[in-house]
Motif scaffolding. Sequence first.
Motif, PDB file in Angstrom:
ATOM      1  N   UNK A  58       0.855  -1.187   0.000  1.00 55.25           N
ATOM      2  CA  UNK A  58       0.000   0.000   0.000  1.00 55.25           C
ATOM      3  C   UNK A  58       0.889   1.234   0.000  1.00 55.25           C
ATOM      4  N   UNK A  59       0.315   2.385  -0.353  1.00 58.03           N
ATOM      5  CA  UNK A  59       1.108   3.615  -0.303  1.00 58.03           C
ATOM      6  C   UNK A  59       1.570   3.918   1.122  1.00 58.03           C
ATOM      7  N   UNK A  60       2.816   4.350   1.247  1.00 55.16           N
ATOM      8  CA  UNK A  60       3.390   4.673   2.544  1.00 55.16           C
ATOM      9  C   UNK A  60       3.725   6.157   2.594  1.00 55.16           C
ATOM     10  N   UNK A  61       3.517   6.743   3.751  1.00 55.70           N
ATOM     11  CA  UNK A  61       3.795   8.160   3.981  1.00 55.70           C
ATOM     12  C   UNK A  61       4.924   8.294   4.994  1.00 55.70           C
ATOM     13  N   UNK A  62       5.501   9.476   5.160  1.00 55.79           N
ATOM     14  CA  UNK A  62       6.520   9.655   6.206  1.00 55.79           C
ATOM     15  C   UNK A  62       6.030   9.244   7.593  1.00 55.79           C
ATOM     16  N   UNK A  63       4.754   9.482   7.878  1.00 58.50           N
ATOM     17  CA  UNK A  63       4.211   9.078   9.177  1.00 58.50           C
ATOM     18  C   UNK A  63       4.195   7.552   9.315  1.00 58.50           C
ATOM     19  N   UNK A  64       3.902   6.844   8.203  1.00 56.82           N
ATOM     20  CA  UNK A  64       3.935   5.375   8.240  1.00 56.82           C
ATOM     21  C   UNK A  64       5.344   4.877   8.521  1.00 56.82           C
ATOM     22  N   UNK A  65       6.328   5.487   7.886  1.00 56.09           N
ATOM     23  CA  UNK A  65       7.711   5.085   8.114  1.00 56.09           C
ATOM     24  C   UNK A  65       8.176   5.473   9.516  1.00 56.09           C
ATOM     25  N   UNK A  87      19.392  12.177   2.618  1.00 54.09           N
ATOM     26  CA  UNK A  87      18.621  12.554   1.439  1.00 54.09           C
ATOM     27  C   UNK A  87      17.178  12.882   1.764  1.00 54.09           C
ATOM     28  N   UNK A  88      16.278  12.336   0.939  1.00 51.57           N
ATOM     29  CA  UNK A  88      14.856  12.635   1.070  1.00 51.57           C
ATOM     30  C   UNK A  88      14.172  11.849   2.177  1.00 51.57           C
ATOM     31  N   UNK A  89      14.981  11.180   3.039  1.00 54.20           N
ATOM     32  CA  UNK A  89      14.390  10.602   4.251  1.00 54.20           C
ATOM     33  C   UNK A  89      14.228  11.662   5.333  1.00 54.20           C
ATOM     34  N   UNK A  90      14.648  12.892   5.069  1.00 53.97           N
ATOM     35  CA  UNK A  90      14.482  13.974   6.045  1.00 53.97           C
ATOM     36  C   UNK A  90      13.036  14.116   6.513  1.00 53.97           C
ATOM     37  N   UNK A  91      12.018  14.065   5.634  1.00 56.33           N
ATOM     38  CA  UNK A  91      10.640  14.158   6.135  1.00 56.33           C
ATOM     39  C   UNK A  91      10.276  13.067   7.139  1.00 56.33           C
ATOM     40  N   UNK A  92      10.900  11.892   7.040  1.00 57.50           N
ATOM     41  CA  UNK A  92      10.634  10.844   8.024  1.00 57.50           C
ATOM     42  C   UNK A  92      11.147  11.292   9.390  1.00 57.50           C
ATOM     43  N   UNK A  93      12.348  11.865   9.407  1.00 56.21           N
ATOM     44  CA  UNK A  93      12.893  12.387  10.666  1.00 56.21           C
ATOM     45  C   UNK A  93      12.008  13.507  11.212  1.00 56.21           C
TER      46      UNK A  93
END
Length: 291
Positions: A58-65, A87-93
């Motif tokens: 399913x689609x995953x969002x930064x909040x899911x990660x 990189x673009x994992x910054x939104x997860x942080x």
Amino acid sequence: MASNTSAEQQLLLVHPIGVGLSSRFWDRFVALWQSEKRTPVLLNPDLLGCGTAPCPARPLTPEDWAEPLIHLLRERAKEPVVLVSQGASLPIALAIAANAPELVSGLVAISPPGWRVLTQEFPQSRARWLWRILFDGLIGNLFYRYARRRRFLDGFSRKNLFARPESVDDEWLEMLKRGSRAMDTRWAVYSFLAGFWRRNWEPQLTGLNIPVQILFGINTTGIGSSRNWDDLEERLATYREKLPNASISTITGRNVLPYESTEECVNSVREWITTLQRSAHRSSDGSGRGQ
């Protein structure tokens, strides 16, 4: 929230998302980091849909990660941690910091996206369309089989990730090959490519009240359509304007600094952490009064 950088400090590494990428991305960084005694402890999990972590279709969002990482911190972190994103994992942080601020004492963003990429809204209706038409079906299945071919990974890495083509070595390519062997790992990659992480993250980043380090490669570039949006000097100028209290610097390399420029990357992060620890020590013993 005040920073907490005692001798028990821990770092949570947040790896990038891409074909074959997982926590193994940090192998060189971890090996060099742990070669020195009495160094902050590293937590290095696989993100949802990557490596050995579950891969929901399913689609995953930064909040899911972010959610499993928050659970991990609640279980294993002895105190608030420094988040280290690539990189673009910054939104997860940023999602971790937003949803569990009490667990976070600092942020290191290595090779973050250009400011326009980080703040430009991407229509979620378009993301859902891309998921439905391109990714969730036969086309997506065939493309992932193509994208995990060694020739494709080699060419993409040379064109977009590394400053020196010769740095795209067998170790890197074998890591990606092993990491993409399971077809279910495509769901994390496609969630990223479809743009479910794309929104305006400026309020979350500029609103942080914890220490922040930003680290760019001197050959940093955008990827895809963002390649021509800003050069390094413009990117540095924008980040320094938007984050005047952050530590912002450059080292050798392009877009995968923990892998390509491991020693410089480790030294830069270590020096920044050490500076925070000394500052915290001075504050705790009162020696910083009157300064």
